[in-house]
Design an enzyme around this catalytic site. Structure first.
Site, PDB file in Angstrom:
ATOM      1  N   HIS A 348       0.798  -1.233   0.000  1.00 47.80           N
ATOM      2  CA  HIS A 348       0.000   0.000   0.000  1.00 47.80           C
ATOM      3  C   HIS A 348       0.828   1.279   0.000  1.00 47.80           C
ATOM      4  O   HIS A 348       0.259   2.367   0.025  1.00 47.80           O
ATOM      5  CB  HIS A 348      -0.921   0.041   1.216  1.00 47.80           C
ATOM      6  CG  HIS A 348      -2.013  -0.965   1.173  1.00 47.80           C
ATOM      7  ND1 HIS A 348      -3.256  -0.691   0.655  1.00 47.80           N
ATOM      8  CD2 HIS A 348      -2.044  -2.257   1.553  1.00 47.80           C
ATOM      9  CE1 HIS A 348      -4.010  -1.773   0.743  1.00 47.80           C
ATOM     10  NE2 HIS A 348      -3.291  -2.745   1.281  1.00 47.80           N
ATOM     11  N   LYS A 534      -8.227  13.665   5.193  1.00 45.94           N
ATOM     12  CA  LYS A 534      -7.290  12.544   5.154  1.00 45.94           C
ATOM     13  C   LYS A 534      -6.346  12.701   6.331  1.00 45.94           C
ATOM     14  O   LYS A 534      -6.352  13.750   6.990  1.00 45.94           O
ATOM     15  CB  LYS A 534      -6.514  12.526   3.845  1.00 45.94           C
ATOM     16  CG  LYS A 534      -5.924  13.893   3.452  1.00 45.94           C
ATOM     17  CD  LYS A 534      -5.325  13.884   2.062  1.00 45.94           C
ATOM     18  CE  LYS A 534      -6.329  13.989   0.943  1.00 45.94           C
ATOM     19  NZ  LYS A 534      -6.556  12.721   0.261  1.00 45.94           N
ATOM     20  N   ARG A 535      -5.528  11.675   6.603  1.00 41.06           N
ATOM     21  CA  ARG A 535      -4.573  11.824   7.681  1.00 41.06           C
ATOM     22  C   ARG A 535      -3.650  13.005   7.420  1.00 41.06           C
ATOM     23  O   ARG A 535      -3.386  13.374   6.277  1.00 41.06           O
ATOM     24  CB  ARG A 535      -3.764  10.533   7.835  1.00 41.06           C
ATOM     25  CG  ARG A 535      -4.568   9.429   8.467  1.00 41.06           C
ATOM     26  CD  ARG A 535      -5.045   9.811   9.852  1.00 41.06           C
ATOM     27  NE  ARG A 535      -3.930   9.834  10.762  1.00 41.06           N
ATOM     28  CZ  ARG A 535      -3.629   8.857  11.605  1.00 41.06           C
ATOM     29  NH1 ARG A 535      -4.397   7.776  11.670  1.00 41.06           N
ATOM     30  NH2 ARG A 535      -2.600   8.952  12.407  1.00 41.06           N
ATOM     31  N   LYS A 540       1.078  14.490   2.119  1.00 46.44           N
ATOM     32  CA  LYS A 540      -0.265  14.800   1.622  1.00 46.44           C
ATOM     33  C   LYS A 540      -0.449  16.310   1.419  1.00 46.44           C
ATOM     34  O   LYS A 540      -1.409  16.747   0.809  1.00 46.44           O
ATOM     35  CB  LYS A 540      -1.331  14.249   2.569  1.00 46.44           C
ATOM     36  CG  LYS A 540      -1.342  12.714   2.636  1.00 46.44           C
ATOM     37  CD  LYS A 540      -2.383  12.217   3.613  1.00 46.44           C
ATOM     38  CE  LYS A 540      -2.297  10.725   3.890  1.00 46.44           C
ATOM     39  NZ  LYS A 540      -2.945   9.878   2.874  1.00 46.44           N
ATOM     40  N   THR A 642      -8.355   6.915  -1.653  1.00 42.94           N
ATOM     41  CA  THR A 642      -9.706   6.405  -1.870  1.00 42.94           C
ATOM     42  C   THR A 642     -10.739   7.496  -1.591  1.00 42.94           C
ATOM     43  O   THR A 642     -11.844   7.448  -2.126  1.00 42.94           O
ATOM     44  CB  THR A 642      -9.994   5.177  -0.980  1.00 42.94           C
ATOM     45  OG1 THR A 642      -9.482   5.434   0.337  1.00 42.94           O
ATOM     46  CG2 THR A 642      -9.336   3.932  -1.534  1.00 42.94           C
ATOM     47  N   LYS A 646     -14.400   8.605  -3.432  1.00 40.92           N
ATOM     48  CA  LYS A 646     -15.660   8.872  -2.736  1.00 40.92           C
ATOM     49  C   LYS A 646     -16.172  10.262  -3.084  1.00 40.92           C
ATOM     50  O   LYS A 646     -17.366  10.480  -3.330  1.00 40.92           O
ATOM     51  CB  LYS A 646     -15.457   8.759  -1.218  1.00 40.92           C
ATOM     52  CG  LYS A 646     -15.133   7.344  -0.769  1.00 40.92           C
ATOM     53  CD  LYS A 646     -14.535   7.286   0.635  1.00 40.92           C
ATOM     54  CE  LYS A 646     -13.903   5.917   0.851  1.00 40.92           C
ATOM     55  NZ  LYS A 646     -13.062   5.854   2.057  1.00 40.92           N
TER      56      LYS A 646
HETATM   57  O1  73E Z   1      -2.668   5.807  -0.679  1.00 43.91           O
HETATM   58  C1  73E Z   1      -3.240   5.129   0.416  1.00 43.91           C
HETATM   59  C2  73E Z   1      -4.116   3.990  -0.095  1.00 43.91           C
HETATM   60  O2  73E Z   1      -5.210   4.497  -0.809  1.00 43.91           O
HETATM   61  C3  73E Z   1      -2.138   4.570   1.313  1.00 43.91           C
HETATM   62  O3  73E Z   1      -1.384   5.635   1.844  1.00 43.91           O
HETATM   63  C4  73E Z   1      -2.762   3.762   2.439  1.00 43.91           C
HETATM   64  O4  73E Z   1      -3.532   2.696   1.850  1.00 43.91           O
HETATM   65  C5  73E Z   1      -4.618   3.158   1.067  1.00 43.91           C
HETATM   66  C6  73E Z   1      -5.391   1.948   0.592  1.00 43.91           C
HETATM   67  O5  73E Z   1      -4.682   1.242  -0.364  1.00 43.91           O
HETATM   68  C7  73E Z   1      -1.732   3.200   3.344  1.00 43.91           C
HETATM   69  N1  73E Z   1      -1.840   3.066   4.677  1.00 43.91           N
HETATM   70  C8  73E Z   1      -0.701   2.505   5.096  1.00 43.91           C
HETATM   71  N2  73E Z   1       0.081   2.314   4.066  1.00 43.91           N
HETATM   72  N3  73E Z   1      -0.552   2.748   2.962  1.00 43.91           N
HETATM   73  C9  73E Z   1      -0.381   2.171   6.464  1.00 43.91           C
HETATM   74  C10 73E Z   1       0.904   1.767   6.802  1.00 43.91           C
HETATM   75  C11 73E Z   1       1.210   1.459   8.104  1.00 43.91           C
HETATM   76  C12 73E Z   1       0.243   1.540   9.081  1.00 43.91           C
HETATM   77  C13 73E Z   1      -1.045   1.927   8.751  1.00 43.91           C
HETATM   78  C14 73E Z   1      -1.347   2.244   7.448  1.00 43.91           C
END
Ligand code: 73E
Length: 801
Positions: A348, A534-535, A540, A642, A646
């Site tokens: 991710h 978003k976070r 970001k 995502t 939405k």
């Molecule tokens: O871009 C997003 C993505 O849409 C990405 O940053 C997020 O996953 C979403 C779903 O695919 C994400 N979260 C984490 N890594 N990528 C993450 C890593 C460590 C702890 C918690 C979350």
């Protein structure tokens, strides 16, 4: 299911009586919610049992989605929608003079995830059930979810999220399915009479893993799947053995609280314990379930698929090896062939700080048997690949290296499929982060662009829009979001475009009322609602958005006669508690809001609204009201996003960099219907390669930008002496890691364009419509169907066009 309003009312009143031994007038909204939850579970009960029976009879291949986070949101409405009972229940409650919205709002929103990753897992659970896939979730039942965010003097303060205080109506504790998970101690291999080696464990810390099951109800298809969340408890032996308080606490701590880090890894031992805990418990329960129905392990690869959602559950790989070898006496080769056949992995993020590694010493001490197996995976990988790819590449890619266990590499080596979450992201995996492993296993890499549950994010969150769509096209879009594209027939229908404006107004009024009530800020609903939710993370670039607000503010002060639409900037964002810089940005936004919102020269023409405690439920309120979707990460950094999907589905137009799935959104809706800007990923990498980015040059070349940045440190914004300086320095002294200044000019230019374009509402709603109509391709059902076809190889019921 079939249910009359009259029958529902009878059932509901009975439920209240049984639960509370009182009548309706004497219950709170929470009490009514709990009663309704019980009733829904009763209505769903036989469907849940029947689903398991059907899967068993047909011996269906089971998919297990392992994720350390699930962010399901409130379930009452969505369960009612999926069971086909929403209208009946609403009508029944109305006849009882109860307000359905008030009752729904009493449901706690379980915050068992940080952001996109956890929400994606929840959307996929909904889609698996709705597509008739035998899909199971496996995760952790955190006692406390992600912290509750409040602001004090503009600073973020974190409060515990005690979401289980009143119990959880949706869960079933299955104490008879509990299993033991072993930590620490010593292990040695004892030869058996038949020459096989068996592990002997000494002085281990055993933890009881107790599953809590939650039904995942499919959309009107008689399917209910299971999300299984594990809780750590004292093992039964604790009843007659001494456990020190320290030991008890150590067990309690495992599932006490969700780590509040998004796209980041802190490398703490407790996190590793959490990861092994739910991985081990999950794999044990899979093998037990499989073993009840099959002789031997031969069929395992045909009957189960295990999906590893990011690296957090990677230990399912050595754990499955352990069970196959130690408990089921498979040889290494047989066990390894089965394991790689079963496992698949989604990456991710390419952010370095998120790629998990564990110090070998920590790993070995906590998980001695698992460590032995990882050592053997490493040894065999090196032996097999060195002759082909050479020592250097193998050293770079082996599971063990630099004193660390490298989780992403282990995940790739132990899986048959590795996917990224948007086309650009997958390319970057192949060409950058996992380039070496892509040389070794090119056939494993594939893309699966993320998707969203249109049922929750359009049908439920935006009923006015859904009804308008129903009035124009067949309601088939509710089953098959790709049908939304037929809405393009109304691109020139002035009446329809006007109705779209009316729908947006309705949603803006609802959000404005919330803002007024909770923050005391009045916003005009004819203003541009410019939303970034978003976070809070440097990549970001909430900061870029802030610079634009400062620019607008200074501009209005300098040119009070400027004619432009009013602008409301809306933020929702939690910062990880230890992320100092992100917290400084929060303080900056709040200080700026204070200044702007109270300046009589500005009035209602510009407002800044930072809505605290952003989460799924607030998303459902904010997203339908948005005009602009801010998706402004530095190109290459956001794997997919995502919220971009939405917001698009709700008719917001993207102001977006060419990053993650923004690229695909722009292509789907048409460039003329979005506001793209900024460096491409290639340009960003160009700067890295040449090493010639100089943020100061942008500062010096643009007097307006200079004025905006100076406002961070010259007292223009009161109350941010330290934060303003820190942020200013990050941009100018430390050369602006995320290229904020490089993208400033093109961002501002698009913001100016938006101000102009918004004044022609017909044209504006045409853009909104193009976004709504194109959003169908980002449905989670489609995404999950592609996982089912290409990776898990299981049947599904997606209707193809
Ligand atoms: O871009 C997003 C993505 O849409 C990405 O940053 C997020 O996953 C979403 C779903 O695919 C994400 N979260 C984490 N890594 N990528 C993450 C890593 C460590 C702890 C918690 C979350």
């Amino acid at each position: 299911m079939k249910l009359t309003t009259a029958q529902f009312k009878t059932d509901f009143l009975n439920e209240i009586k049984t639960l509370y031994a009182t009548d309706l007038n004497d219950t709170s909204a929470l009490g009514q919610f709990i009663a309704l939850g019980h009733l829904v579970r009763r209505y769903d009960g036989s469907q849940w049992t029947k689903t398991s029976e059907k899967y068993r009879k047909k011996d269906r291949k089971q998919v297990y989605y392992f994720s350390i986070e699930f962010l399901p949101g409130r379930l009452l409405k969505s369960n009612l929608l999926n069971l086909g009972l929403l209208d009946t229940v609403r009508a029944g409650l109305k006849e009882l003079e109860l307000d359905f919205e008030t009752i729904s709002a009493a449901e706690p929103d379980p915050g068992l995830g940080n952001g996109g990753l956890g929400r994606l897992a929840a959307c996929y659970m909904d889609s698996m059930a709705s597509l008739g896939i035998a899909g199971n979730g496996n995760g952790i039942r955190y006692r406390y979810g992600l912290f509750k965010q409040v602001f004090m003097d503009g600073y973020q303060v974190e409060l515990p999220d005690d979401w289980l205080r009143n119990g959880n109506v949706w869960e079933i504790r299955r104490e008879n399915k509990a299993c033991l998970v072993r930590f620490g101690g010593n292990v040695w291999m004892q030869p058996q009479a038949d020459g096989q080696l068996q592990p002997v464990y000494e002085q281990t810390d055993d933890v009881l893993a107790v599953p809590y099951d939650v039904g995942m109800i499919g959309y009107r298809n008689d399917v209910t799947n299971t999300l299984r969340l594990w809780s750590a408890e004292l093992p039964p032996s604790a009843d007659n053995a001494y456990y020190s308080q320290e030991q008890r606490d150590r067990i309690d701590d495992i599932t006490k609280v969700l780590y509040p880090d998004d796209s980041n890894s802190e490398g703490q031992a407790l996190r590793l314990r959490q990861e092994y805990f739910f991985s081990s418990a999950g794999v044990q329960s899979i093998i037990r379930h499989y073993g009840l129905r099959h002789q031997g392990m031969r069929e395992l690869g045909k009957k189960i698929a295990i999906h590893i959602n990011d690296t957090h559950p990677t230990l399912v790989i050595p754990e499955l090896m352990r069970l196959l070898m130690d408990d089921h006496h498979c040889s290494w080769d047989v066990a390894w062939a089965l394991t790689t056949q079963v496992m698949s992995y989604t990456n991710h993020t390419i952010l370095q700080e998120a790629l998990e590694t564990w110090p070998i010493d920590m790993f070995k001490g906590l998980l001695p048997r698992i460590y032995q197996i990882v050592v053997e995976i490493d040894r065999r990988y090196r032996a097999a690949k060195t002759p082909i790819f050479g020592e250097d590449l193998v050293n770079r890619t082996a599971p063990l290296g630099n004193g660390q266990v490298r989780m992403a590499y282990l995940a790739v080596i132990g899986s048959h499929s590795v996917n990224g979450v948007a086309p650009l992201h997958t390319e970057l995996l192949k060409n950058d982060v996992l380039r070496d492993l892509y040389q070794v296993y090119p056939e494993r890499f594939n893309n699966k662009t993320n998707g969203i549950a249109t049922r929750r994010w359009v049908q439920l969150a935006n009923e006015p829009l859904s009804q308008l769509i129903d009035s124009k096209i067949s309601p088939e879009w509710r089953q098959q979001p790709s049908q939304l594209k037929t809405l393009m027939a109304y691109q020139k229908d002035a009446k329809f475009l006007k109705q779209l404006t009316t729908v947006k107004q309705t949603n803006k009024q609802a959000l404005a009322a919330y803002i007024k009530q909770n923050l005391g800020i009045e916003v005009r609903t004819d203003a541009i609602f410019d939303v970034q939710i978003k976070r809070l993370h440097a990549y970001k670039r909430q900061l870029l958005h802030v610079l634009e607000i400062i620019r607008e503010y200074l501009d209005l002060k300098a040119h009070p006669a400027t004619k432009a639409p009013a602008h409301v900037h809306i933020f929702g964002a939690k910062a990880a508690p230890s992320y100092h810089y992100a917290k400084a940005i929060i303080k900056l936004i709040n200080a700026l809001a204070d200044l702007v919102n109270h300046d009589p020269d500005i009035g209602d023409r510009l407002k800044v609204v930072f809505i605290p405690n952003y989460g799924v439920s607030l998303g459902e309120l904010i997203i339908p009201a948005a005009d602009i979707s801010e998706q402004i990460s530095t190109a290459s950094k956001e794997a997919s996003g995502t919220s971009n999907m939405k917001l698009m589905a709700n008719g917001a137009v993207s102001l977006a960099t060419l990053d993650g799935a923004n690229i695909d959104i722009i292509q789907a809706a048409g460039e003329a219907n979005e506001y793209p800007f900024g460096l491409t990923a290639k340009a960003v990498y160009g700067y890295y390669e040449r090493g010639d980015y100089r943020s100061v040059d942008f500062y010096q070349a643009d007097p307006e930008l200079k004025r905006v940045l100076d406002a961070l440190v010259d007292g223009t914004i009161p109350g941010i002496t330290t934060e303003g300086r820190e942020i200013y320095d990050s941009l100018l002294r430390y050369n602006d890691e995320f290229f904020v200044l490089a993208d400033y000019e093109s961002y501002v230019q698009q913001q100016r364009q938006i101000s102009q374009d918004f004044q022609d509402q017909t044209k504006w709603q045409q853009k909104a419509l193009a976004n709504i109509a194109a959003a169908g391709i980002f449905s989670a059902d489609l995404a999950v169907a592609r996982y089912a076809d290409d990776i898990w190889q299981v049947p599904h019921t997606l209707l193809q066009d």
